[in-house]
Design a protein around this motif. Structure first.
Motif, PDB file in Angstrom:
ATOM      1  N   SER A  67       0.830  -1.198   0.000  1.00  0.00           N
ATOM      2  CA  SER A  67       0.000   0.000   0.000  1.00  0.00           C
ATOM      3  C   SER A  67       0.861   1.242   0.000  1.00  0.00           C
ATOM      4  O   SER A  67       2.000   1.239   0.457  1.00  0.00           O
ATOM      5  CB  SER A  67      -0.914   0.014   1.234  1.00  0.00           C
ATOM      6  OG  SER A  67      -0.144   0.009   2.397  1.00  0.00           O
ATOM      7  N   THR A  92      -4.996  -3.004   2.620  1.00  0.00           N
ATOM      8  CA  THR A  92      -4.610  -4.362   2.992  1.00  0.00           C
ATOM      9  C   THR A  92      -5.792  -5.073   3.637  1.00  0.00           C
ATOM     10  O   THR A  92      -6.353  -4.586   4.617  1.00  0.00           O
ATOM     11  CB  THR A  92      -3.414  -4.352   3.957  1.00  0.00           C
ATOM     12  OG1 THR A  92      -2.287  -3.771   3.295  1.00  0.00           O
ATOM     13  CG2 THR A  92      -3.052  -5.768   4.397  1.00  0.00           C
ATOM     14  N   THR A 102      -2.956  -7.215  -0.282  1.00  0.00           N
ATOM     15  CA  THR A 102      -3.068  -5.779  -0.495  1.00  0.00           C
ATOM     16  C   THR A 102      -3.562  -5.522  -1.912  1.00  0.00           C
ATOM     17  O   THR A 102      -2.986  -6.019  -2.877  1.00  0.00           O
ATOM     18  CB  THR A 102      -1.725  -5.075  -0.260  1.00  0.00           C
ATOM     19  OG1 THR A 102      -1.302  -5.311   1.083  1.00  0.00           O
ATOM     20  CG2 THR A 102      -1.853  -3.567  -0.470  1.00  0.00           C
TER      21      THR A 102
END
Length: 382
Positions: free
Chosen positions: A9, A201, A244
């Motif tokens: 991320s 996530t 993610t």
């Protein structure tokens, strides 16, 4: 469209100072509050557009006290802010608070703590003269409904918020909230879409109760047309796998609304909603949002449309200036331990563990940091 898997991320570097509007995105449940001066050449124009887009209403039943313009310097910590997420409903339907989050900002205004109140928590709801509600014990998400009736079959979410705030005050011991906001869940979707998605996530496999893999609603079983079934939907389900991903607005909103089939039901959903807040803050810091005036304008407009705000005499811009030292990384997520109440095999709601009383006491004394050192199990895992 299924969310795209990504390696990791987007996160701001720890040493980077986030623009004010992005820092407040974390504090006010990812509703962008205001741009920092000089973030863009057009910042003043965007601030004015955003401030005008935000609805301001009396959420605490004290319109007289909010009528006088206050000074920004009057916003001092410690502060307690009540955020309530609702599904959009017309004014003939009693509203329910699907998400209840309290933000505590300690003295100094340099950190913030967020904790969720379970929507099914059984609590004592106080009497409310405006609707002639006599008080009683019920799930806390019903408090807004009991306080919302304004006669003629009409309901007002702002008036319902007043009773919900009184209920949360009775539960937590917080005597007065310094600000409050009602956040439309569909508004969250519009904010994410304005940012071209959010990287998030997913910490456990989740199946959607409501949507198909293509995002369309799942059909109802014929025998459940009257809404009397606990699980009325049939057909293929949208699934969210651990990992993610970059999610579209409808995917992010659908994911954070799920609780059925999860090991800890609403407690898992609370964690996912808090994780979503942090993911939104990180996404708002990305260069393709900050440096793109057209996209940034869309994000601010979507945020304004999603929010009903009461700053107790202070505007959203005032709050932005008061919390200018906060960064998204200064936010700590807190989980309240609880359990389900089962009577004769029937689910009655949720109850908090007795240790929650000690946490609420630390909020009142502005000593949460010390409490969390002694009780690390209250820290929400990301």
């Amino acid at each position: 469209m299924v969310g795209d898997r990504v390696a990791k991320s987007a996160k701001p570097k720890s040493g980077r100072r986030a623009p004010l509007w992005a820092r407040l995105c974390a504090i006010f449940g990812c509703v962008l509050m205001v741009l920092s001066g000089g973030a863009l050449v057009t910042s003043q124009v965007l601030v004015a557009r955003y401030a005008n887009a935000v609805q301001t209403k009396d959420l605490f039943g004290n319109a007289a006290s909010g009528a006088t313009k206050q000074q920004v310097s009057d916003i001092k910590g410690p502060l307690n802010i009540l955020l309530v997420g609702i599904d959009p409903r017309n004014d003939t339907t009693a509203p329910l608070s699907d998400s209840i989050i309290v933000v505590h900002v300690p003295k100094g205004l340099k950190t913030a703590y967020l904790y969720s109140i379970p929507r099914d928590l059984r609590v004592e709801i106080p009497p409310f003269a405006k609707t002639k509600f006599g008080g009683g014990t019920a799930k806390i998400n019903a408090a807004m409904s009991y306080g919302s009736s304004i006669g003629g079959g009409k309901h007002d979410v702002a008036q319902g918020f007043d009773l919900l705030a009184k209920t949360v005050s009775k539960l937590t011991g917080i005597k007065k909230f310094d600000a409050g906001a009602i956040i439309n869940f569909n508004g969250f979707k519009d904010i994410v879409d304005a940012m071209d998605g959010v990287t998030m996530t997913i910490d456990q496999n989740v199946k959607s109760e409501h949507l198909q893999p293509n995002g369309k609603p799942r059909p109802r079983r014929p025998e459940c047309a009257s809404n009397n079934c606990e699980h009325p939907y049939i057909g293929p389900q949208k699934q969210y796998k651990k990992g993610t991903y970059h999610l579209e607005g409808w995917e992010a909103l659908d994911y954070v609304r799920q609780r059925y089939g999860l090991p800890r039901s609403d407690y898992d959903r609370q964690r996912h909603q808090q994780q979503f807040i942090k993911a939104m803050a990180s996404q708002a810091l990305s260069k393709n949002v900050v440096t793109n005036p057209v996209k940034l304008d869309k994000v601010l407009k979507a945020a304004g449309d999603a929010l009903i705000f009461d700053g107790n005499g202070h505007s959203v811009v005032d709050w932005g200036l008061a919390l200018k030292s906060l960064r998204a990384d200064d936010m700590t997520l807190v989980k309240l331990p609880g359990r389900s109440l089962i009577t004769n095999g029937r689910y009655q709601g949720e109850a908090l563990d007795s240790s929650a009383e000690d946490f609420f006491a630390s909020v009142q004394s502005d000593t949460i940091s010390t409490f969390l050192i002694d009780h690390p199990d209250f820290l929400q895992k990301l």
